[in-house]
Design an enzyme around this catalytic site. Structure first.
Site, short mmCIF file in Angstrom:
data_model
loop_
_atom_site.label_atom_id
_atom_site.label_comp_id
_atom_site.label_asym_id
_atom_site.label_seq_id
_atom_site.Cartn_x
_atom_site.Cartn_y
_atom_site.Cartn_z
N ARG A 184 0.96 -1.25 -0.28
CA ARG A 184 0.08 0.05 0.18
C ARG A 184 0.90 1.08 -0.05
O ARG A 184 0.34 2.16 0.65
CB ARG A 184 -0.95 0.14 1.27
CG ARG A 184 -2.02 -0.99 1.22
CD ARG A 184 -2.90 -0.78 0.06
NE ARG A 184 -4.18 -1.37 0.24
CZ ARG A 184 -4.32 -2.90 0.06
NH1 ARG A 184 -3.46 -3.61 -0.52
NH2 ARG A 184 -5.51 -3.37 0.25
N SER A 220 -10.67 -0.44 3.34
CA SER A 220 -10.08 -0.57 4.70
C SER A 220 -9.63 0.95 5.08
O SER A 220 -9.00 1.72 4.41
CB SER A 220 -8.83 -1.37 4.50
OG SER A 220 -9.13 -2.57 3.81
N GLU A 277 -4.84 3.84 6.14
CA GLU A 277 -4.51 3.44 4.72
C GLU A 277 -5.13 4.49 4.01
O GLU A 277 -4.72 4.73 2.66
CB GLU A 277 -5.15 2.00 4.52
CG GLU A 277 -4.67 1.28 3.32
CD GLU A 277 -5.72 1.09 2.14
OE1 GLU A 277 -5.48 1.10 1.01
OE2 GLU A 277 -6.91 1.20 2.30
N1 EPU Z 1 -10.79 -10.49 10.31
C1 EPU Z 1 -11.48 -10.42 11.32
N2 EPU Z 1 -12.77 -9.56 11.67
C2 EPU Z 1 -12.89 -9.12 10.43
C3 EPU Z 1 -12.59 -9.14 8.99
C4 EPU Z 1 -11.39 -9.92 9.06
O1 EPU Z 1 -10.80 -10.94 12.16
O2 EPU Z 1 -14.04 -8.35 10.70
C5 EPU Z 1 -9.57 -11.48 10.08
C6 EPU Z 1 -9.97 -12.81 9.72
O3 EPU Z 1 -9.19 -13.53 10.14
C7 EPU Z 1 -9.38 -12.92 8.12
C8 EPU Z 1 -8.18 -11.72 8.17
O4 EPU Z 1 -8.59 -10.61 9.23
O5 EPU Z 1 -9.07 -14.06 7.55
C9 EPU Z 1 -8.25 -11.14 6.96
O6 EPU Z 1 -9.34 -10.48 6.45
P1 EPU Z 1 -9.85 -10.03 4.78
O7 EPU Z 1 -9.48 -11.26 4.08
O8 EPU Z 1 -11.25 -9.50 4.88
O9 EPU Z 1 -8.65 -9.04 4.46
P2 EPU Z 1 -8.29 -7.71 5.17
O10 EPU Z 1 -6.66 -7.96 5.67
O11 EPU Z 1 -9.27 -7.37 6.27
C10 EPU Z 1 -7.16 -6.87 3.23
C11 EPU Z 1 -7.03 -5.55 2.56
C12 EPU Z 1 -8.33 -5.28 1.37
C13 EPU Z 1 -8.46 -6.39 0.43
C14 EPU Z 1 -8.56 -7.75 1.32
C15 EPU Z 1 -8.38 -9.28 0.40
C16 EPU Z 1 -5.75 -3.98 3.62
C17 EPU Z 1 -5.35 -2.59 4.66
N3 EPU Z 1 -7.08 -4.36 3.25
O12 EPU Z 1 -8.23 -6.56 3.95
O13 EPU Z 1 -8.14 -4.10 0.90
O14 EPU Z 1 -9.71 -6.36 -0.23
O15 EPU Z 1 -7.42 -7.76 2.42
O16 EPU Z 1 -7.14 -9.20 0.09
O17 EPU Z 1 -4.64 -4.66 3.27
C18 EPU Z 1 -8.67 -1.89 0.84
O18 EPU Z 1 -7.53 -1.42 0.85
O19 EPU Z 1 -9.48 -0.57 0.80
C19 EPU Z 1 -9.34 -3.19 0.76
C20 EPU Z 1 -10.52 -3.25 1.11
#
Ligand code: EPU
Length: 333
Positions: A157, A232, A328
């Site tokens: 990012r 995010s 972010e």
């Molecule tokens: N999780 C929780 N609570 C929640 C949601 C997620 O505990 O409410 C945990 C779960 O264990 C899950 C892990 O977090 O396995 C990862 O969650 P998720 O796959 O939803 O991804 P994220 O890390 O929360 C990142 C990106 C997103 C992108 C997704 C999928 C960043 C800051 N965000 O989110 O990007 O869509 O991965 O690759 O890196 C964005 O940048 O605006 C964005 C939405």
């Protein structure tokens, strides 16, 4: 005064004394040279910003369009795209032509011009994986400059445009290197395989991967046209192995994503959820009930209300885990 409320996905009110939309490199260049602006705010899709105050300087909306093929060989195709093209429109265009490489980046809101700035990423792919070069305009003199991938200094990012060159250049065009055949199908990110199985697809095409990701995102992430948000709000923290070893002792279920070397990435959503903010609403502001990393504007919140709520989260996460969350979303003062 011109209202930017419709031009930011949080839907917060923000006024500016000067607003101009540009549709070509030359229009933008003329504007820069004629007006002799040294500083102004460049608006793309407005999907990764939070306005904290009114804007006193000029605002330029970058709407440079166009998608064209600039080079190709047996395996690869080079597609040059105007900064004002909608990102998901580009993804769908590539899929319709069977050009592979950005299908995992389906349904990311915003415009192509902003995509290299924060090195957009999702579901195991980042734009740096397919980036060839970009063209931009240098604000101080209006000259055209090209950057290749190493010039951009991409990381999670992040790029040179958020650091050394912040506010110095405006991206006008981005060229991607995509595959024409033997696409690298990437379904490693957790929920993709599960969703493809539900769709009864065993050998997915790039279109199948895109369809699966559209399903996952639509289920988890609120549509900003219905509830104001910017995806995010925080980055997933990258921390040292020593720090994670200590944390795991107290919190064995913390999601950890290994990186190369001495560091790991951990889930900011999990940290926030553990502090009790998932689905917690205070007046017009809250963290979304399906994804605790998404700050939402339920009504007529202003930038300060959203930011105060975000600061509260940062404080609680730090008190509980001694981890400093970093935004972010770009805060615009
Ligand atoms: N999780 C929780 N609570 C929640 C949601 C997620 O505990 O409410 C945990 C779960 O264990 C899950 C892990 O977090 O396995 C990862 O969650 P998720 O796959 O939803 O991804 P994220 O890390 O929360 C990142 C990106 C997103 C992108 C997704 C999928 C960043 C800051 N965000 O989110 O990007 O869509 O991965 O690759 O890196 C964005 O940048 O605006 C964005 C939405």
């Amino acid at each position: 005064m011109f209202s930017l409320k419709k031009f930011n996905s949080f839907g917060v009110e923000c006024r500016t004394p000067y607003f101009k939309e540009v549709f070509s490199f030359f229009e933008l260049k003329n504007l820069i040279l004629k007006k002799k602006f040294r500083e102004f705010f460049v608006l793309g899709g407005g999907t990764n910003i939070l306005f904290l105050n009114k804007i006193t300087g000029p605002v330029i909306k970058n709407s440079i369009g166009g998608i064209k093929i600039v080079n190709e060989n047996d395996n690869a195709i080079y597609v040059s795209v105007g900064a004002g093209v909608n990102w998901h429109h580009l993804v769908l265009w590539c899929i319709s032509k069977n050009y592979g490489g950005i299908e995992n980046l389906s349904l990311i809101p915003g415009l192509v011009g902003a995509s290299p700035i924060q090195n957009i990423g999702a579901y195991g792919t980042e734009i740096c994986d397919v980036f060839h070069e970009l063209e931009c305009i240098e604000i101080k003199n209006g000259s055209k400059v090209n950057f290749n991938a190493s010039d951009c200094k991409f990381s999670y990012r992040d790029s040179i445009f958020k650091n050394e060159y912040k506010g110095e250049f405006i991206i006008t065009n981005v060229t991607l290197r995509l595959t024409k055949k033997n696409h690298k199908i990437n379904t490693n990110y957790g929920e993709i395989n599960e969703t493809l199985q539900q769709m009864k697809i065993l050998s997915p095409s790039i279109k199948d991967v895109s369809d699966a990701i559209v399903k996952i995102r639509s289920k988890k992430l609120p549509n900003h046209k219905e509830i104001g948000n910017a995806g995010s709000f925080f980055k997933n923290p990258i921390i040292n192995l020593k720090v994670i070893e200590k944390l795991i002792k107290n919190y064995p279920d913390i999601p950890v994503f290994p990186l190369n070397g001495e560091k790991v990435k951990i889930s900011a959503a999990w940290l926030i959820e553990r502090c009790g903010f998932k689905g917690k609403r205070i007046k017009n502001v809250g963290m979304h009930s399906n994804q605790s990393l998404v700050l939402v504007n339920y009504g007529n919140a202003n930038g300060a209300e959203l930011w105060n709520y975000a600061k509260e989260i940062k404080k609680e996460v730090f008190n509980k885990f001694k981890i400093q969350l970093e935004e972010e979303v770009n805060l615009i003062n």
